[in-house]
Write an enzyme that holds these catalytic residues in place. Structure first.
Site: not given
Ligand code: CO8
Length: 257
Positions: A65, A110, A113, A133
């Site tokens: 998400a 997400g 999911e 999460e």
């Molecule tokens: N949301 C928003 N932006 C994101 C997300 C995300 N989930 N994942 C990556 N991005 C963005 C980064 O912020 C970055 O943006 P910018 O270039 O502007 O800084 C861009 O995408 C590229 O990402 P990275 O530079 O981090 O890329 P890497 O190759 O270094 O890393 C990863 C890749 C490991 C996937 C890393 O991006 C990461 O850890 N992302 C987050 C993963 C995460 O925690 N996902 C779970 C999110 S919570 C969720 O999904 C809950 C679902 C239920 C919600 C219920 C609603 C209430």
């Protein structure tokens, strides 16, 4: 509705949806859910479409998400955002056709999911899976707490949910989270081939397999048997698909659905 995030095409009776916001690793925002709901509603009105494939553009399938959108939400908005995603992913199960996830890269939070709302999952060797999460002080909110344990069992589900460990495609295959792993360049061809195989079967039979298995999974066994018998019977009526399929077999010809 004009789409900003989804790229869609319909080719040989198969709908292909590509989630395309690669600058944010295809993270799921409110706009995404509205676009996906719109497309699912359209597909449900197109009887010629026999399968749907969902994939992601770039190095991610979906990295979760959208954290940037979620960070400022209050309790009520958090619950609403959860319900929004739950409804969208549950809508895949209500379509009459198979919905297949073709997982090209990160399927996290997400994103995982989303794949679990699909009927089954094909992964590239580059795919990575996880429910991170708890790293953010959150829990899954798009039915991940419910679907993961149903798919892989309680132990593997709680392990993945509590450790937030990211696993590769082979481990995902081992625990039954995905059904097939292929080389990245073969991913879409494989998904399209599987979709085509299913599309050639009787559409009523495919619809009923999906409904009876999915609904029966949530029922006591004997109620599921009753549902199966009723739905089995409907395929025997005059002019029905079952009658045509069986006649075609005995007459050594291809069935006409
Ligand atoms: N949301 C928003 N932006 C994101 C997300 C995300 N989930 N994942 C990556 N991005 C963005 C980064 O912020 C970055 O943006 P910018 O270039 O502007 O800084 C861009 O995408 C590229 O990402 P990275 O530079 O981090 O890329 P890497 O190759 O270094 O890393 C990863 C890749 C490991 C996937 C890393 O991006 C990461 O850890 N992302 C987050 C993963 C995460 O925690 N996902 C779970 C999110 S919570 C969720 O999904 C809950 C679902 C239920 C919600 C219920 C609603 C209430």
């Amino acid at each position: 509705m004009e789409y900003e995030i989804l790229k869609t095409e319909i080719k040989d009776n198969i709908a292909i949806v590509t989630i395309s916001r690669p600058q944010a690793l295809n993270a799921l925002n409110t706009r995404f859910f509205h676009e996906m709901d719109d497309f699912v509603a359209k597909i449900s009105q197109m009887p010629d479409v026999r399968a749907m494939i969902i994939t992601g553009e770039g190095k991610a399938f979906v990295a979760g998400a959208d954290i940037a959108e979620m960070v400022d939400k209050d309790q009520k908005e958090g619950t609403e955002f959860s319900r929004l995603g739950q409804n969208t992913f549950s809508s895949f199960g209500k379509l009459d056709i198979p919905v297949i996830a073709a997982i090209n890269g990160f399927a996290l939070g997400g994103g995982l999911e989303l794949t679990m709302g699909c009927d089954f999952r094909i992964a590239s060797t580059k795919a990575k899976f996880g429910q991170p999460e708890v790293n953010l002080g959150l829990i899954p909110g798009y039915a991940g707490t419910q679907r993961l344990s149903r798919l892989v069992g309680l132990g593997d589900a709680l392990y993945l949910l509590m450790t937030a460990e990211m696993i590769g495609a082979e481990d995902a295959l081992r625990i039954g989270l995905v059904q097939k792993v292929v080389e990245p360049e073969e991913l879409m061809d494989t998904a399209i081939k599987i979709a085509g195989t299913i599309a050639a079967k009787g559409p009523q039979a495919i619809k009923k397999v999906k409904q009876v298995v999915r609904n029966g999974y949530e029922m006591p066994f004997e109620e599921g048997e009753k549902l199966e018998a009723e739905q089995f019977g409907t395929l025997f009526g005059e002019g029905s698909e079952g009658r045509e399929g069986m006649k075609a077999f005995l007459e050594k010809r291809k069935p006409e659905w």
